[in-house]
Design an enzyme around this catalytic site. Structure first.
Site, short mmCIF file in Angstrom:
data_model
loop_
_atom_site.label_atom_id
_atom_site.label_comp_id
_atom_site.label_asym_id
_atom_site.label_seq_id
_atom_site.Cartn_x
_atom_site.Cartn_y
_atom_site.Cartn_z
N LYS A 86 0.95 -1.18 -0.06
CA LYS A 86 -0.17 -0.31 -0.05
C LYS A 86 0.79 1.45 0.19
CE LYS A 86 -3.95 2.11 2.70
NZ LYS A 86 -5.05 1.61 1.35
N SER A 87 1.31 1.77 -1.29
CA SER A 87 2.44 2.66 -1.33
C SER A 87 1.56 4.02 -1.96
CB SER A 87 3.67 2.59 -2.34
OG SER A 87 3.44 2.48 -3.13
#
Length: 310
Positions: free
Chosen positions: A159-160
């Protein structure tokens, strides 16, 4: 939706005033997108505020950072406790929770190894993500012209912040054309996910959702819905979904910590089912909200109470 400011934000182990929570303009994250984050909710229950699946969210944050070789300078237990303490300090009964790990200020260049890894946590009041009527009436969405990234380009399971540049294009295009949200396809043309949500379809009483190989984030509410559906005797299949399956589905809905469980009423102006929330979506919503509100038994220990658990 504008922020409703609270008093404190947690930064690298210290509490700072909301307006003083700042980073340097030359921080690595500003120039190269080197941030990993989480989004969780704390719900108001009859027994006080309770965070939904705190441990799972923190574990996913650590997993995301591991993929990007970022060593978080705090333990999982310290992050969990900081979130609990922050909700208490800000006197919130319910809120959204945003921990973010990022590379800070020291030097610039693609090589990030000389930059410090920093951690901040913010909490704030945030209502229904896709609109106040969305949970019942559903939302109108389109299939985006923007695909999700191909495997082995950027890791979809992390989850960047960088991944959400792609998500922004999906969202902006959808809004420009009068839709609430967009659904992206993967590089092979199969259904992937929304700009910030996982996707489920219902066909002949069976729940179907894309697999990890379709460049999806391993959603925690996605996992919750799979668990609840199986508990309710609903068959769940994880498989590649062709675009046309969306239009002929009996029901389609989004899941996510922000979106919760949101029905989709139409896709590309094609009504889904009866053009309103379907019965399986409704059953899953009712079960989900009964648990997060504390009205139903929390048999999976998904709730972490901010005060001492009753």
């Amino acid at each position: 939706m504008p922020f409703e400011k609270v008093e404190k934000i947690w930064m690298n182990g210290k509490l700072v005033n909301w307006d003083d929570a700042k980073i340097h303009v030359l921080s690595h994250v500003v120039h190269y997108g080197s941030s990993l984050f989480e989004g969780a909710r704390c719900y108001k229950t009859k027994n006080g505020p309770a965070i939904f699946r705190l441990e799972a969210h923190t574990q996913r944050l650590f997993n995301s950072c591991k993929i990007y070789r970022m060593d978080i300078p705090f333990t999982r237990e310290e992050i969990n406790q900081a979130i609990i303490d922050l909700i208490k300090i800000n006197k919130l009964k319910e809120c959204y929770i945003r921990p973010v790990v990022y590379r800070g200020y020291e030097q610039l260049g693609v090589d990030p190894t000389g930059c410090p890894v920093e951690v901040s946590i913010a909490v704030w009041r945030w209502g229904t993500y896709l609109g106040p009527e969305a949970l019942e009436d559903g939302v109108s969405v389109c299939v985006s012209s923007w695909n999700r990234m191909a495997p082995n380009t950027m890791p979809a399971m992390a989850k960047s912040g960088a991944n959400y540049m792609n998500a922004q294009l999906i969202k902006l295009e959808a809004k420009e054309h009068g839709y609430v949200e967009g659904v992206a396809l993967d590089v092979f043309g199969f259904v992937s996910e929304g700009s910030g949500e996982n996707v489920f379809i219902v066909r002949d009483g069976v729940l179907i959702t894309p697999p990890f190989s379709s460049s999806i984030l391993p959603g925690i509410v996605r996992n919750t819905v799979i668990t609840l559906a199986q508990e309710m005797g609903i068959k769940v299949i994880e498989e590649a979904i062709p675009r046309e399956a969306l239009y002929i589905a009996d029901e389609v809905f989004f899941t996510g910590s922000a979106a919760e469980i949101t029905p989709i009423s139409s896709i590309d102006r094609v009504p889904i089912g009866d053009g309103k929330r379907g019965p399986i979506t409704k059953k899953l919503q009712e079960r989900f909200f009964a648990i997060v509100s504390g009205e139903a038994e929390d048999r999976y220990n998904w709730l972490t109470y901010v005060e001492d658990e009753p």
